[in-house]
Design an enzyme around this catalytic site. Structure first.
Site, PDB file in Angstrom:
ATOM      1  N   TRP A 102       0.536  -1.331   0.162  1.00 14.28           N
ATOM      2  CA  TRP A 102       0.160   0.065   0.019  1.00 14.28           C
ATOM      3  C   TRP A 102       0.859   1.201  -0.045  1.00 14.28           C
ATOM      4  O   TRP A 102       0.466   2.158  -0.404  1.00 14.28           O
ATOM      5  CB  TRP A 102      -1.240   0.121   1.275  1.00 14.28           C
ATOM      6  N   ASP A 171      -1.878   6.348   6.594  1.00 13.27           N
ATOM      7  CA  ASP A 171      -2.773   5.396   5.939  1.00 13.27           C
ATOM      8  C   ASP A 171      -3.178   4.077   6.944  1.00 13.27           C
ATOM      9  O   ASP A 171      -2.538   3.129   6.880  1.00 13.27           O
ATOM     10  CB  ASP A 171      -2.483   4.589   4.669  1.00 13.27           C
ATOM     11  N   LYS A 195     -12.265  -2.602   6.726  1.00 12.66           N
ATOM     12  CA  LYS A 195     -11.536  -3.552   7.326  1.00 12.66           C
ATOM     13  C   LYS A 195     -11.818  -3.581   8.826  1.00 12.66           C
ATOM     14  O   LYS A 195     -12.162  -4.476   9.238  1.00 12.66           O
ATOM     15  CB  LYS A 195     -10.000  -3.285   7.283  1.00 12.66           C
TER      16      LYS A 195
HETATM   17  C1  LIG Z   1      -7.318  -2.266   1.706  1.00 14.90           C
HETATM   18  C2  LIG Z   1      -6.218  -1.020   1.817  1.00 14.90           C
HETATM   19  C3  LIG Z   1      -6.324   0.082   1.135  1.00 14.90           C
HETATM   20  C4  LIG Z   1      -7.073   0.183  -0.080  1.00 14.90           C
HETATM   21  O1  LIG Z   1      -8.449   0.838   0.107  1.00 14.90           O
HETATM   22  P1  LIG Z   1      -9.498   1.269  -0.792  1.00 14.90           P
HETATM   23  O2  LIG Z   1     -10.755   1.560  -0.031  1.00 14.90           O
HETATM   24  O3  LIG Z   1      -9.854  -0.314  -1.676  1.00 14.90           O
HETATM   25  O4  LIG Z   1      -8.958   2.095  -1.623  1.00 14.90           O
HETATM   26  C5  LIG Z   1      -5.250   0.844   1.168  1.00 14.90           C
HETATM   27  N1  LIG Z   1      -4.302   1.008   2.280  1.00 14.90           N
HETATM   28  C6  LIG Z   1      -4.438   0.007   3.134  1.00 14.90           C
HETATM   29  C7  LIG Z   1      -3.382  -0.144   4.103  1.00 14.90           C
HETATM   30  C8  LIG Z   1      -5.214  -1.081   2.846  1.00 14.90           C
HETATM   31  O5  LIG Z   1      -5.296  -2.061   3.654  1.00 14.90           O
END
Ligand SMILES: *Cc1c(COP(=O)(O)O)cnc(C)c1O
Length: 359
Positions: A102, A171, A195
């Protein structure tokens, strides 16, 4: 339905109590004579739900009053663009830590807006370790430092907050609400909901007020944090259903005792699973012990050719979605807040049995 445990990395399992509550109030929400999906986001019933969810989130994370909380769409991926658009503020450079899949995506998008300085790079160890912070090369003049506290795919998680004097951007998609954090250390925190918050379709952004406004010119109005901050996240129609479910999840978290309580449970869950892996010769996890994720636990079987059988047998006993990401292989158990200790215990029992039979 029998008791199942869903280890999906995302969209991930929700607490059963929350699903039951949603089921109960699905046809008629409160006294609105309609489903929560069918009412105006500007009507009093939804506005109350929206305000309560924000208040509960603020309580849970102890968000200081000089931060805005935005309930957006576009996923964490949209934030890969919105962060540089909003935070460059006339600068031409930003620093990014590359600790996994990511991070790589955030860096690629950042490069469309500015010169990206990769200040540390874990790709050399296949994202199993993080270089000591004192050796990171954060370039002077960087508009911000972006990092990924928990890398969902390799299962690599920071056990500290980088200490910098530029805005820190995180993030937190796969770690938000899993433990207590000091929000005041951050400029921006963002997370896709699917998540650890609720259904897909909602993205939460927590942004310090002084970083709002003054965006890169020529960009979509919707990508300007001030657009939504000045309109209570209702400049356009928000993702009402996921937002409402998120509110129910926040209530559930408070009932569990908040983040200090959930943190203890999460730590115990992770310890249980890593112990099972470490005490066996059949299972292994390659991540540096200090940086092992509490939320996403990848593990390999000594014999790769047994992967299919492992998944098949696991499914027979209602242990779901254990297949590892294709870039890592093997298995991955995602054990977010909604996964109870019993689910981890059931997985460990199954792993022990499988090893006895085939190891
Ligand atoms: C799942 C995830 C993403 C992607 O998220 P989207 O909502 O599909 O854009 C980005 N960063 C991390 C750390 C993730 O686990």
């Amino acid at each position: 339905m029998t008791q199942t445990y869903n280890f999906s990395a995302g969209p991930a399992m929700l607490p059963t109590q929350v699903l039951q509550k949603i089921q109960q109030e699905l046809i008629e929400y409160e006294n609105s004579k309609a489903s929560v999906m069918e009412i105006s986001h500007r009507g009093v019933d939804f506005m109350e739900a929206a305000q309560k969810s924000e208040k509960d989130l603020r309580d849970l994370l102890k968000i200081p009053s000089n931060y805005k909380v935005l309930f957006l769409q576009g996923g964490a991926s949209a934030q890969f663009s919105m962060v540089p658009i909003n935070l460059l503020r006339g600068k031409s450079k930003a620093s990014y830590a590359n600790t996994g899949h990511w991070s790589v995506k955030a860096i690629a998008e950042g490069m469309r807006y500015c010169e990206v300085n990769v200040c540390t790079d874990s790709s050399e160890n296949k994202f199993t370790d993080i270089q000591d912070f004192k050796n990171w090369n954060i370039e002077p003049g960087s508009a911000y430092l972006h990092y990924t506290p928990n890398e969902t795919i390799a299962g690599l998680e920071f056990d500290y907050i980088p200490d910098v004097d530029i805005p820190l951007v995180a993030d937190m998609s796969s770690t938000i609400l899993s433990r207590e954090i000091d929000v005041s250390k951050y400029g921006v925190i963002y997370a896709g909901a699917q998540k650890n918050i609720g259904p897909a379709g909602l993205t939460i952004v927590i942004v310090r007020e002084d970083l709002i406004g003054n965006v890169v010119s020529g960009q979509p109005k919707l990508f300007d944090y001030s657009t939504q901050a000045n309109n209570e996240s209702m400049f356009n129609t928000p993702a009402t259903f996921p937002w409402y479910v998120a509110g129910r999840v926040f209530e559930w978290l408070k009932e569990q005792g908040g983040l200090s309580a959930i943190q203890k449970i999460n730590q115990t869950k992770a310890q249980t699973l890593y112990k099972a892996i470490d005490t066996s010769d059949f299972y292994s996890n390659p991540v540096s012990i200090k940086y092992r994720s509490w939320m996403n636990v990848p593990f390999l079987l000594a014999d790769d050719s047994l992967n299919g059988l492992f998944l098949e047998r696991a499914k027979e006993v209602d242990l779901l979605a254990l297949k590892g990401h294709r870039s890592v292989g093997g298995m991955r158990a995602s054990i977010y807040n909604a996964m109870p200790q019993e689910g981890v215990d059931a997985l460990v029992n199954f792993m022990n049995d499988f090893e006895k039979d085939f190891g």
